[in-house]
Design a protein around this motif. Structure first.
Motif, PDB file in Angstrom:
ATOM      1  N   GLU A   1      -1.413   8.226  -8.867  1.00 18.35           N
ATOM      2  CA  GLU A   1      -2.197   9.043  -7.946  1.00 18.35           C
ATOM      3  C   GLU A   1      -3.552   8.437  -7.608  1.00 18.35           C
ATOM      4  O   GLU A   1      -4.347   9.051  -6.909  1.00 18.35           O
ATOM      5  N   VAL A   2      -3.808   7.242  -8.113  1.00 18.48           N
ATOM      6  CA  VAL A   2      -5.105   6.648  -7.838  1.00 18.48           C
ATOM      7  C   VAL A   2      -5.047   5.227  -7.281  1.00 18.48           C
ATOM      8  O   VAL A   2      -6.056   4.711  -6.818  1.00 18.48           O
ATOM      9  N   LEU A   3      -3.882   4.569  -7.321  1.00 17.20           N
ATOM     10  CA  LEU A   3      -3.860   3.159  -6.966  1.00 17.20           C
ATOM     11  C   LEU A   3      -2.514   2.727  -6.398  1.00 17.20           C
ATOM     12  O   LEU A   3      -1.471   3.168  -6.864  1.00 17.20           O
ATOM     13  N   THR A   4      -2.573   1.860  -5.387  1.00 16.38           N
ATOM     14  CA  THR A   4      -1.358   1.244  -4.857  1.00 16.38           C
ATOM     15  C   THR A   4      -1.427  -0.264  -5.120  1.00 16.38           C
ATOM     16  O   THR A   4      -2.502  -0.813  -5.369  1.00 16.38           O
ATOM     17  N   TRP A   5      -0.290  -0.920  -5.023  1.00 18.06           N
ATOM     18  CA  TRP A   5      -0.237  -2.361  -5.265  1.00 18.06           C
ATOM     19  C   TRP A   5      -0.987  -3.151  -4.199  1.00 18.06           C
ATOM     20  O   TRP A   5      -1.431  -4.276  -4.435  1.00 18.06           O
ATOM     21  N   GLY A   6      -1.150  -2.576  -3.009  1.00 21.32           N
ATOM     22  CA  GLY A   6      -1.882  -3.260  -1.942  1.00 21.32           C
ATOM     23  C   GLY A   6      -3.328  -3.553  -2.299  1.00 21.32           C
ATOM     24  O   GLY A   6      -3.929  -4.487  -1.761  1.00 21.32           O
TER      25      GLY A   6
ATOM     26  N   GLU B   1       2.829   2.599 -10.776  1.00 20.72           N
ATOM     27  CA  GLU B   1       3.485   3.622 -11.610  1.00 20.72           C
ATOM     28  C   GLU B   1       3.212   3.451 -13.104  1.00 20.72           C
ATOM     29  O   GLU B   1       3.861   4.080 -13.912  1.00 20.72           O
ATOM     30  N   TYR B   2       2.287   2.612 -13.461  1.00 17.12           N
ATOM     31  CA  TYR B   2       1.985   2.358 -14.866  1.00 17.12           C
ATOM     32  C   TYR B   2       0.687   3.033 -15.273  1.00 17.12           C
ATOM     33  O   TYR B   2      -0.215   3.210 -14.460  1.00 17.12           O
ATOM     34  N   LEU B   3       0.599   3.391 -16.522  1.00 19.86           N
ATOM     35  CA  LEU B   3      -0.626   3.922 -17.113  1.00 19.86           C
ATOM     36  C   LEU B   3      -1.172   5.148 -16.374  1.00 19.86           C
ATOM     37  O   LEU B   3      -2.377   5.378 -16.348  1.00 19.86           O
TER      38      LEU B   3
ATOM     39  N   VAL C   1       0.831  -1.207   0.000  1.00 22.91           N
ATOM     40  CA  VAL C   1       0.000   0.000   0.000  1.00 22.91           C
ATOM     41  C   VAL C   1       0.867   1.260   0.000  1.00 22.91           C
ATOM     42  O   VAL C   1       0.409   2.342  -0.329  1.00 22.91           O
ATOM     43  N   GLN C   2       2.124   1.108   0.311  1.00 26.91           N
ATOM     44  CA  GLN C   2       3.045   2.241   0.324  1.00 26.91           C
ATOM     45  C   GLN C   2       3.673   2.484  -1.054  1.00 26.91           C
ATOM     46  O   GLN C   2       4.453   3.419  -1.219  1.00 26.91           O
TER      47      GLN C   2
ATOM     48  N   PHE D   1     -11.099   0.784  -3.430  1.00 25.88           N
ATOM     49  CA  PHE D   1     -12.373   0.089  -3.280  1.00 25.88           C
ATOM     50  C   PHE D   1     -12.872  -0.447  -4.621  1.00 25.88           C
ATOM     51  O   PHE D   1     -13.416  -1.556  -4.690  1.00 25.88           O
ATOM     52  N   LEU D   2     -12.688   0.305  -5.690  1.00 23.19           N
ATOM     53  CA  LEU D   2     -13.097  -0.195  -7.008  1.00 23.19           C
ATOM     54  C   LEU D   2     -12.359  -1.482  -7.361  1.00 23.19           C
ATOM     55  O   LEU D   2     -12.954  -2.425  -7.909  1.00 23.19           O
ATOM     56  N   VAL D   3     -11.061  -1.533  -7.047  1.00 21.48           N
ATOM     57  CA  VAL D   3     -10.295  -2.756  -7.298  1.00 21.48           C
ATOM     58  C   VAL D   3     -10.830  -3.889  -6.427  1.00 21.48           C
ATOM     59  O   VAL D   3     -10.974  -5.027  -6.886  1.00 21.48           O
ATOM     60  N   LYS D   4     -11.164  -3.584  -5.168  1.00 21.86           N
ATOM     61  CA  LYS D   4     -11.707  -4.615  -4.275  1.00 21.86           C
ATOM     62  C   LYS D   4     -13.031  -5.158  -4.805  1.00 21.86           C
ATOM     63  O   LYS D   4     -13.301  -6.358  -4.677  1.00 21.86           O
ATOM     64  N   VAL D   5     -13.852  -4.299  -5.385  1.00 18.58           N
ATOM     65  CA  VAL D   5     -15.109  -4.768  -5.977  1.00 18.58           C
ATOM     66  C   VAL D   5     -14.798  -5.734  -7.121  1.00 18.58           C
ATOM     67  O   VAL D   5     -15.386  -6.815  -7.207  1.00 18.58           O
TER      68      VAL D   5
END
Length: 190
Positions: free
Chosen positions: A23-28, A17-19, A12-13, A155-159
């Motif tokens: 500023e919207v997503l972490t690997w966590g 870095e792609y696409l 999550v830290q 949250f969108l990724v979790k969905v």
């Protein structure tokens, strides 16, 4: 369970870095939903009492490991969010377990993920100068603190992951005998 949470607290830290997703997503966001799959499979096979024991053990071990791998603030936020989100998942799953096979894991994961996301990101990053800078999204013109945007997209990724997790969950259903409630004097309690 411990490995999923500890890995997620490290990941999550690190922004994706792609696409242009930094500023919207972490690997966590991609690893943590596995905790809900583990929880739901445990609940299906062994019942809510054992699932809660797994959550408590995972909570304790993950917090200790996360303090070492991440920051104490992230470890505390993660532990709190994990405990509340996973226990909610267990409760929802257990109430819906007799409906169609996909209702319980999907509803439990979505509700647990929603609470988990709100708790984690607000406890871990609200007020943090580096995470509270404003970010304006070009597609909508909406400006929010960085951590709020990260929480939304997390949250969108979790969905999406909750929906994808139905595949292995469904595939394992025939192999995992369902828990049918506590045994009372040789009969099933209702």
């Amino acid at each position: 369970m411990m490995a999923v949470v500890a890995a997620s607290n490290v990941l999550v830290q690190h922004p994706v870095e792609y696409l242009g997703l930094a500023e919207v997503l972490t690997w966590g966001a991609f690893t943590y939903p596995l905790a809900f799959l583990v929880n739901d499979l445990t609940n299906r096979r062994f019942g809510p009492a054992v699932a809660r024991q797994v959550v408590y053990a995972g909570f304790a071990l993950a917090v200790v490991l996360s303090i070492w791998l991440a920051t104490p603030r992230i470890a505390l936020a993660s532990g709190s969010a994990f405990l509340v989100g996973q226990l909610l998942d267990i409760g929802v799953f257990n109430r819906l377990r007799r409906l169609s096979w996909w209702h319980a894991p999907l509803a439990g994961s979505l509700l647990g993920s929603a609470i988990d996301t709100v708790l984690f990101f607000s406890l871990a990053f609200a007020g943090d100068v580096d995470m509270s800078g404003p970010v304006t999204y070009a597609t909508t013109g909406i400006t929010v603190p960085l951590w709020v945007g990260l929480a939304f997209f997390d949250f969108l990724v979790k969905v999406g992951c909750a929906l994808l997790a139905l595949i292995p969950y469904g595939a394992l259903m025939g192999w995992l005998k369902p828990w049918n409630g506590p045994q009372v004097r040789g009969t099933l309690a209702r």
